[in-house]
Scaffold this motif. Structure first.
Motif, PDB file in Angstrom:
ATOM      1  N   SER A 152       0.812  -1.221   0.000  1.00 16.38           N
ATOM      2  CA  SER A 152       0.000   0.000   0.000  1.00 16.38           C
ATOM      3  C   SER A 152       0.843   1.267   0.000  1.00 16.38           C
ATOM      4  CB  SER A 152      -0.936   0.020   1.214  1.00 16.38           C
ATOM      5  OG  SER A 152      -0.200   0.053   2.416  1.00 16.38           O
ATOM      6  N   THR A 153       2.084   1.193   0.481  1.00 11.57           N
ATOM      7  CA  THR A 153       2.933   2.387   0.526  1.00 11.57           C
ATOM      8  C   THR A 153       3.899   2.431  -0.638  1.00 11.57           C
ATOM      9  OG1 THR A 153       4.451   1.225   2.042  1.00 11.57           O
ATOM     10  CG2 THR A 153       2.787   2.648   3.016  1.00 11.57           C
ATOM     11  N   ILE A 154       4.820   1.510  -0.685  1.00 14.44           N
ATOM     12  CA  ILE A 154       5.837   1.549  -1.735  1.00 14.44           C
ATOM     13  C   ILE A 154       5.227   1.297  -3.100  1.00 14.44           C
ATOM     14  CG2 ILE A 154       6.461  -0.893  -1.594  1.00 14.44           C
ATOM     15  CD1 ILE A 154       9.346  -0.102  -2.016  1.00 14.44           C
ATOM     16  N   GLY A 155       4.058   0.626  -3.143  1.00 18.26           N
ATOM     17  CA  GLY A 155       3.405   0.348  -4.419  1.00 18.26           C
ATOM     18  C   GLY A 155       2.955   1.597  -5.146  1.00 18.26           C
ATOM     19  N   ARG A 156       2.792   2.693  -4.429  1.00 17.35           N
ATOM     20  CA  ARG A 156       2.314   3.942  -5.051  1.00 17.35           C
ATOM     21  C   ARG A 156       3.435   4.948  -5.275  1.00 17.35           C
ATOM     22  NH1 ARG A 156      -1.823   6.422  -0.959  1.00 17.35           N
ATOM     23  NH2 ARG A 156      -2.411   4.252  -0.725  1.00 17.35           N
ATOM     24  N   ILE A 157       4.672   4.557  -4.989  1.00 17.59           N
ATOM     25  CA  ILE A 157       5.788   5.490  -5.039  1.00 17.59           C
ATOM     26  C   ILE A 157       6.661   5.228  -6.267  1.00 17.59           C
ATOM     27  CG2 ILE A 157       7.832   6.334  -3.843  1.00 17.59           C
ATOM     28  CD1 ILE A 157       6.578   5.336  -1.252  1.00 17.59           C
ATOM     29  N   HIS A 158       7.044   6.296  -6.942  1.00 14.75           N
ATOM     30  CA  HIS A 158       8.011   6.209  -8.029  1.00 14.75           C
ATOM     31  C   HIS A 158       8.990   7.362  -7.851  1.00 14.75           C
ATOM     32  CE1 HIS A 158       5.677   3.113 -10.073  1.00 14.75           C
ATOM     33  NE2 HIS A 158       4.614   3.841  -9.827  1.00 14.75           N
ATOM     34  N   HIS A 159      10.117   7.037  -7.235  1.00 10.55           N
ATOM     35  CA  HIS A 159      11.105   8.068  -6.936  1.00 10.55           C
ATOM     36  C   HIS A 159      12.489   7.461  -7.112  1.00 10.55           C
ATOM     37  CE1 HIS A 159      13.534  10.908  -4.504  1.00 10.55           C
ATOM     38  NE2 HIS A 159      12.634  11.780  -4.890  1.00 10.55           N
ATOM     39  N   VAL A 160      13.411   8.261  -7.586  1.00  9.39           N
ATOM     40  CA  VAL A 160      14.744   7.771  -7.909  1.00  9.39           C
ATOM     41  C   VAL A 160      15.462   7.211  -6.693  1.00  9.39           C
ATOM     42  CG1 VAL A 160      15.823  10.038  -7.587  1.00  9.39           C
ATOM     43  CG2 VAL A 160      16.883   8.359  -9.117  1.00  9.39           C
ATOM     44  N   HIS A 161      15.078   7.652  -5.483  1.00 12.21           N
ATOM     45  CA  HIS A 161      15.765   7.182  -4.280  1.00 12.21           C
ATOM     46  C   HIS A 161      14.870   6.314  -3.389  1.00 12.21           C
ATOM     47  CE1 HIS A 161      19.213   9.447  -5.413  1.00 12.21           C
ATOM     48  NE2 HIS A 161      18.611  10.610  -5.308  1.00 12.21           N
ATOM     49  N   VAL A 162      13.855   5.721  -3.991  1.00 12.87           N
ATOM     50  CA  VAL A 162      13.005   4.741  -3.300  1.00 12.87           C
ATOM     51  C   VAL A 162      12.939   3.506  -4.185  1.00 12.87           C
ATOM     52  CG1 VAL A 162      10.729   4.227  -2.370  1.00 12.87           C
ATOM     53  CG2 VAL A 162      11.642   6.548  -2.175  1.00 12.87           C
ATOM     54  N   VAL A 163      13.256   2.346  -3.617  1.00 11.96           N
ATOM     55  CA  VAL A 163      13.273   1.121  -4.410  1.00 11.96           C
ATOM     56  C   VAL A 163      11.877   0.853  -4.971  1.00 11.96           C
ATOM     57  CG1 VAL A 163      12.757  -0.465  -2.497  1.00 11.96           C
ATOM     58  CG2 VAL A 163      14.100  -1.265  -4.440  1.00 11.96           C
ATOM     59  N   GLN A 164      11.793   0.378  -6.199  1.00 15.24           N
ATOM     60  CA  GLN A 164      10.500   0.173  -6.858  1.00 15.24           C
ATOM     61  C   GLN A 164       9.971  -1.233  -6.586  1.00 15.24           C
ATOM     62  OE1 GLN A 164      10.464   0.827 -11.077  1.00 15.24           O
ATOM     63  NE2 GLN A 164       8.332   0.210 -11.309  1.00 15.24           N
ATOM     64  N   LEU A 165       8.710  -1.286  -6.198  1.00 16.49           N
ATOM     65  CA  LEU A 165       8.034  -2.570  -6.034  1.00 16.49           C
ATOM     66  C   LEU A 165       7.437  -2.949  -7.387  1.00 16.49           C
ATOM     67  CD1 LEU A 165       7.050  -4.817  -4.080  1.00 16.49           C
ATOM     68  CD2 LEU A 165       4.949  -3.486  -3.812  1.00 16.49           C
ATOM     69  N   VAL A 166       7.973  -3.987  -8.009  1.00 12.70           N
ATOM     70  CA  VAL A 166       7.533  -4.405  -9.339  1.00 12.70           C
ATOM     71  C   VAL A 166       6.242  -5.208  -9.262  1.00 12.70           C
ATOM     72  CG1 VAL A 166       8.189  -5.717 -11.404  1.00 12.70           C
ATOM     73  CG2 VAL A 166       9.918  -4.407 -10.152  1.00 12.70           C
ATOM     74  N   GLY A 167       6.118  -6.043  -8.241  1.00 11.51           N
ATOM     75  CA  GLY A 167       4.924  -6.874  -8.129  1.00 11.51           C
ATOM     76  C   GLY A 167       4.872  -7.600  -6.800  1.00 11.51           C
ATOM     77  N   PHE A 168       3.858  -8.430  -6.644  1.00 10.18           N
ATOM     78  CA  PHE A 168       3.685  -9.178  -5.402  1.00 10.18           C
ATOM     79  C   PHE A 168       2.923 -10.475  -5.690  1.00 10.18           C
ATOM     80  CE2 PHE A 168       0.072  -6.402  -5.958  1.00 10.18           C
ATOM     81  CZ  PHE A 168      -1.018  -7.208  -5.658  1.00 10.18           C
TER      82      PHE A 168
END
Length: 419
Positions: A152-168
């Motif tokens: 719910s948190t990292i899934g909505r974030i796209h930032h160069v210094h936040v690791v990207q959640l590709v899937g689950f």
């Protein structure tokens, strides 16, 4: 077709006029012409009526059908555009994988990257060749709060210094999180390592990493629609990609909160020993807010500054020396004497420590915001003032704290006091 077939629908009128014509010697010629005119007018009116009826029951439905067909075409085209948009969005949003997909991605869990209290991490590859890291979570996860927090948190974030959640993956008892692959692992192995081969990060690069993490944390607090508190900032959760670009990871303890609310309400403390803010242990220290992450970030800076000194401190018979306390005393002497050469402390270490000590002040209200932290890290070291000494620092030995321990095994779950 004969002329008779053409006039057959009007046979009655023709016969009537023919009769009048034969008997016109008995009647006035005007009567014949008047009757002819009336019949023609009536036939024309009848023809118009028939055409109107045909238009009403044939042409109108055709027009309506054409109109509906045209609008249906426009609707289908619009739906296609929306579908393409959603597909593009899905490319940026976490995808849901089945457990069989996870087995395929990891090639039956062939290459293991690491192990922690949460489970194991495996290297994987998506069909397009994109490298990922698959975190297989333990089957006994309670109510699944960590998993829900992460998606719910990292899934909505796209930032160069936040690791990207590709899937689950959420299938039966299986839970997995699929991240972008970070080739150089976590920051802790570089700042705490006694192996010189792992010391590939020079002072400039470490300062760049500190500034990048600060910007990422500022984005979490202020850049998202909903503020995100991480609650577990530590070297182990700062990952480095192939270019050594740092990215914040592990949002299992994170919490969403409206940006217009400065206070956060929680029933239990969350964090890691050595990095958890005092107010998360007891509300007598202050209220929980984004300043709790600032404290953890301050401890991260202290680790980055002093990571190479931990072994050196043993030379002073100081297995009980706490680096923040030790460095504060040294910096205080330097500031008082204005002699910056009396100790082997370079400008890089001085800057990180001054900013870090500001961040780990006991009361949340005395700590800077991440906006101020970014400004401080970009400022000249001599323009930064040494903050007051945090409460934990004293001239007496502090109980031993192994700063280079594996903090991922020391998670806290402490109920806050009801005061």
């Amino acid at each position: 077709m004969s002329i008779y077939d053409v006039i057959s629908p009007f046979r009655f009128e023709v016969d009537f006029l023919a009769c009048l014509h034969e008997k016109q010697y008995h009647q006035s010629i005007l009567t014949f012409y008047a009757a002819s005119v009336i019949i023609i007018v009536l036939d024309i009116a009848l023809l118009i009526l028939v055409l109107l009826m045909i238009g009403r029951f044939l042409f109108s439905p055709l027009c309506v059908l054409s109109f509906l067909t045209y609008n249906l075409f426009k609707l289908i085209k619009r739906v296609d555009n929306i579908e393409r948009f959603l597909q593009n969005q899905n490319a940026l949003s976490p995808s849901r994988y089945s457990y069989n997909d996870i087995i395929t991605i990891t090639r039956n869990f062939k290459e293991k990257l690491g192990q922690g209290g949460f489970g194991s991490v495996y290297k994987g590859r998506l069909p397009g060749g994109y490298l990922v890291a698959v975190k297989m979570l333990g089957k006994l996860m309670g109510d699944g709060e960590d998993f829900i927090n992460e998606v719910s948190t990292i899934g909505r974030i796209h930032h160069v210094h936040v690791v990207q959640l590709v899937g689950f993956c959420a299938e039966g008892s299986y839970r997995a999180l699929v991240y972008e692959y970070m080739a150089n692992g976590s920051l802790d192995k570089y700042i705490f390592s006694s192996n010189k081969e792992n010391r590939i990060l020079n002072m400039d690069k470490l300062l760049e990493i500190a500034l990048s993490v600060a910007k990422g944390l500022h984005y979490l607090h202020q850049g998202c629609n909903m503020g995100i508190l991480h609650f577990d900032i530590k070297p182990h959760n700062i990952l480095l990609d192939h270019k050594l670009t740092p990215k914040i990871s592990d949002f299992g303890l994170a919490k969403l909160h409206p940006k217009d609310h400065s206070l956060v309400f929680m029933s239990a403390a969350r964090g890691t020993i050595g990095y958890i803010a005092p107010e998360l242990i007891s509300r007598s220290f202050g209220t929980i807010s984004h300043k709790s992450d600032v404290y953890s970030f301050g401890m991260l800076l202290m680790d980055m500054a002093g990571g190479r000194r931990h072994n050196d401190l043993k030379a002073e018979n100081s297995s009980q020396v706490y680096y923040p306390s030790w460095i504060y005393d040294k910096l205080n002497v330097m500031e008082m004497s204005k002699n910056f050469d009396i100790f082997e402390i370079d400008d890089f270490e001085r800057k990180l420590c001054k900013v870090g000590l500001s961040c780990i002040q006991t009361r949340p209200m005395d700590r800077p915001s991440m906006t101020n932290v970014v400004e401080m890290l970009q400022a000249d070291v001599d323009s930064l003032q040494l903050p007051p000494k945090p409460f934990f620092s004293s001239s007496d030995p502090v109980p031993s704290i192994n700063i280079s321990m594996d903090y991922s095994k020391s998670e806290l779950s402490i109920i806050l006091e009801n005061k």
